[in-house]
Enzyme design. Structure first.
Site, PDB file in Angstrom:
ATOM      1  N   SER A  47      36.264  17.742  56.947  1.00  8.33           N
ATOM      2  CA  SER A  47      35.415  17.594  55.769  1.00  8.33           C
ATOM      3  C   SER A  47      35.682  18.485  54.768  1.00  8.33           C
ATOM      4  CB  SER A  47      34.068  17.670  56.013  1.00  8.33           C
ATOM      5  OG  SER A  47      33.677  19.002  56.510  1.00  8.33           O
ATOM      6  N   ASP A  63      38.143  13.654  56.013  1.00  4.09           N
ATOM      7  CA  ASP A  63      36.833  12.972  55.950  1.00  4.09           C
ATOM      8  C   ASP A  63      35.859  13.079  54.574  1.00  4.09           C
ATOM      9  OD1 ASP A  63      34.668  11.721  57.265  1.00  4.09           O
ATOM     10  OD2 ASP A  63      33.774  13.240  58.030  1.00  4.09           O
ATOM     11  N   ASP A  73      35.833   8.544  49.392  1.00  5.91           N
ATOM     12  CA  ASP A  73      34.537   8.155  49.587  1.00  5.91           C
ATOM     13  C   ASP A  73      33.765   7.693  48.279  1.00  5.91           C
ATOM     14  OD1 ASP A  73      31.925   7.629  49.861  1.00  5.91           O
ATOM     15  OD2 ASP A  73      31.510   9.291  51.188  1.00  5.91           O
ATOM     16  N   GLY A  92      28.513   8.064  60.988  1.00  2.00           N
ATOM     17  CA  GLY A  92      27.176   8.410  61.599  1.00  2.00           C
ATOM     18  C   GLY A  92      27.167   7.789  62.954  1.00  2.00           C
ATOM     19  N   ASN A 142      33.264   7.646  64.280  1.00  2.00           N
ATOM     20  CA  ASN A 142      33.264   9.103  63.480  1.00  2.00           C
ATOM     21  C   ASN A 142      32.040   9.950  64.532  1.00  2.00           C
ATOM     22  OD1 ASN A 142      35.033   8.372  61.851  1.00  2.00           O
ATOM     23  ND2 ASN A 142      33.834   9.173  60.026  1.00  2.00           N
ATOM     24  N   ASP A 183      30.597  13.776  64.941  1.00  2.00           N
ATOM     25  CA  ASP A 183      30.469  14.953  64.627  1.00  2.00           C
ATOM     26  C   ASP A 183      29.087  15.803  65.053  1.00  2.00           C
ATOM     27  OD1 ASP A 183      30.539  17.523  63.466  1.00  2.00           O
ATOM     28  OD2 ASP A 183      30.496  17.256  61.541  1.00  2.00           O
ATOM     29  N   THR A 184      28.008  15.138  65.091  1.00  2.00           N
ATOM     30  CA  THR A 184      26.746  15.740  65.374  1.00  2.00           C
ATOM     31  C   THR A 184      26.884  16.055  66.970  1.00  2.00           C
ATOM     32  OG1 THR A 184      25.519  14.480  63.556  1.00  2.00           O
ATOM     33  CG2 THR A 184      24.389  15.368  65.457  1.00  2.00           C
TER      34      THR A 184
HETATM   35  O1  LIG Z   1      30.394  10.038  60.263  1.00  2.00           O
HETATM   36  C1  LIG Z   1      30.558  11.258  60.605  1.00  2.00           C
HETATM   37  C2  LIG Z   1      31.636  12.006  60.053  1.00  2.00           C
HETATM   38  O2  LIG Z   1      32.033  11.183  58.909  1.00  2.00           O
HETATM   39  C3  LIG Z   1      29.786  11.942  61.707  1.00  2.00           C
HETATM   40  O3  LIG Z   1      28.780  11.097  62.182  1.00  2.00           O
HETATM   41  P1  LIG Z   1      27.542  11.889  63.096  1.00  2.00           P
HETATM   42  O4  LIG Z   1      26.586  12.686  62.110  1.00  2.00           O
HETATM   43  O5  LIG Z   1      26.752  10.672  63.557  1.00  2.00           O
HETATM   44  O6  LIG Z   1      28.495  12.538  64.238  1.00  2.00           O
HETATM   45  O1  LIG Z   2      30.238  13.336  57.177  1.00  2.00           O
HETATM   46  C1  LIG Z   2      29.621  14.367  57.785  1.00  2.00           C
HETATM   47  C2  LIG Z   2      30.141  15.243  58.872  1.00  2.00           C
HETATM   48  O2  LIG Z   2      29.523  15.370  60.042  1.00  2.00           O
HETATM   49  C3  LIG Z   2      30.786  16.379  58.128  1.00  2.00           C
HETATM   50  O3  LIG Z   2      29.847  17.240  58.137  1.00  2.00           O
HETATM   51  P1  LIG Z   2      30.107  18.663  56.966  1.00  2.00           P
HETATM   52  O4  LIG Z   2      30.279  18.110  55.540  1.00  2.00           O
HETATM   53  O5  LIG Z   2      28.622  19.444  57.064  1.00  2.00           O
HETATM   54  O6  LIG Z   2      31.243  19.301  57.556  1.00  2.00           O
HETATM   55 ZN   LIG Z   3      30.807  10.079  57.589  1.00  2.00          ZN
HETATM   56 ZN   LIG Z   4      29.946   8.127  52.350  1.00  2.00          ZN
END
Ligand SMILES: O=C(CO)COP(=O)(O)O
Ligand SMILES: O=C[C@H](O)COP(=O)(O)O
Ligand SMILES: [Zn+2]
Ligand SMILES: [Zn+2]
Length: 309
Positions: free
Chosen positions: A50, A82, A104, A212, A254, A256-257
């Site tokens: 990101s 991202d 985006d 997400g 995707n 991340d969380t």
């Molecule tokens: O969409 C995401 C990164 O672009 C991550 O989604 P989460 O926050 O659900 O992991």
């Molecule tokens: O879309 C969000 C991703 O989880 C990336 O998060 P970040 O912008 O805090 O690195």
């Molecule tokens: Zn995202």
């Molecule tokens: Zn977006």
């Protein structure tokens, strides 16, 4: 093994009715944990960076770490930007060695989103790089900005078809009720599968992307809270829903969380149970293992992409 684009990965995923995991990376331990898991599972892999990750770790460091992962693992990997919010960041990642970028423009009016996405597609395609666009707006935390449920809008299927035709974008992120972060639903989790099925019918064979899409597994929230965390009401997308999405044209999921939760739960537990430790390797080693285990779990139970290389 050089970096690859996601083109072939998505064609195979669409055909096989599974999804490829796109995992956010911010440092060495996260990259190592993810790549080890994908190698053991022989799974296709997208590592995504990101704007915040580039700010935190520096573009060059991240590129070099991914190059090291390619060399060490021998795995084909797609390196993806991202949520690129303007042409400049997308250009900088195309020029700087990424094989895929997301532009985006989802918060822009429809025509402006088309114009921006088309500009990035023209630039990237001329250089062999693929592009993901976004139409519709997710709720939740995005680049430290909180998008309220009121500002979120689901993707319109007719607009999705027009968007893809006019931009030539390689994949499309859609909004059907998922959101970024650890607090996705207040009540029962619900996704608009009818909308997803309609978009898939209207764009046959076309790869869709689900942002997400973390599950926010209760066991990891509990562990964070047991060792001093305060994550109240965290809730994600149930695994069965993600498996279903993988059968309906969603080729990229995707995550991340869930990586953040796995790593933080592990570090919290380690420091609470080993109060004498102060060497970062003592808690980063189990944290890296926690990332690896989480990714293996995703590959097997959410993405269904083991042995799909
Ligand atoms: O969409 C995401 C990164 O672009 C991550 O989604 P989460 O926050 O659900 O992991
Ligand atoms: O879309 C969000 C991703 O989880 C990336 O998060 P970040 O912008 O805090 O690195
Ligand atoms: Zn995202
Ligand atoms: Zn977006």
């Amino acid at each position: 093994m050089p970096l690859i684009t996601s083109k072939e990965m998505f064609a195979k995923a669409y055909e096989g009715q599974y999804a490829v995991g796109a995992f956010n990376v911010n440092n060495m331990e996260i990259i190592q944990g993810i790549v080890e898991a994908a190698k053991e599972e022989q799974a296709p892999l997208i590592l995504q960076v990101s704007a915040g990750a580039r700010k935190y770790a520096n573009h060059t460091y991240l590129i070099k770490l991914v190059e090291a992962a390619l060399e060490d693992s021998g795995l084909p990997i797609c390196l993806h930007l991202d949520h690129g919010e303007d042409f400049e960041i997308c250009k900088s990642c195309v020029d700087g060695g990424f094989s895929s970028v997301m532009v985006d423009g989802s918060k822009l009016p429809f025509e402006e989103n088309i114009a921006l996405t088309k500009k990035v597609v023209d630039y990237a395609h001329a250089r062999g790089v693929v592009v993901e666009g976004e139409l519709g707006r997710l709720a939740g935390v995005e680049d430290a900005v909180n998008v309220s449920a009121k500002d979120a809008t689901y993707t319109d299927p007719d607009q999705a078809v027009e968007f893809v035709e006019r931009t030539g974008v390689d994949s499309l992120a859609i909004a059907i009720g998922t959101s970024h972060g650890a607090y996705k639903f207040k009540g029962e989790p619900e996704l608009d599968f009818e909308r997803l099925a309609k978009i898939t019918r209207m764009l046959p064979g076309y790869p869709l992307v689900l942002h997400g899409a973390s599950t926010v597994l209760p066991e990891f929230v509990r562990k964070c809270n047991d060792f001093g965390g305060q994550l109240k009401g965290a809730q994600g997308v149930p695994e069965a829903m993600l498996l279903e999405a993988g059968k309906l044209g969603v080729c990229k999921i995707n995550i991340d969380t869930d990586l953040r939760l796995a790593m933080t739960a592990s570090i919290r537990e380690h420091l609470a149970t080993h109060p004498g430790d102060f060497d970062p390797r003592q808690y980063l080693k189990p944290a890296r293992e926690a990332i690896k285990n989480m990714v293996k779990h995703k590959i097997r139970n959410v993405l269904n992409c083991s042995n799909r290389l």
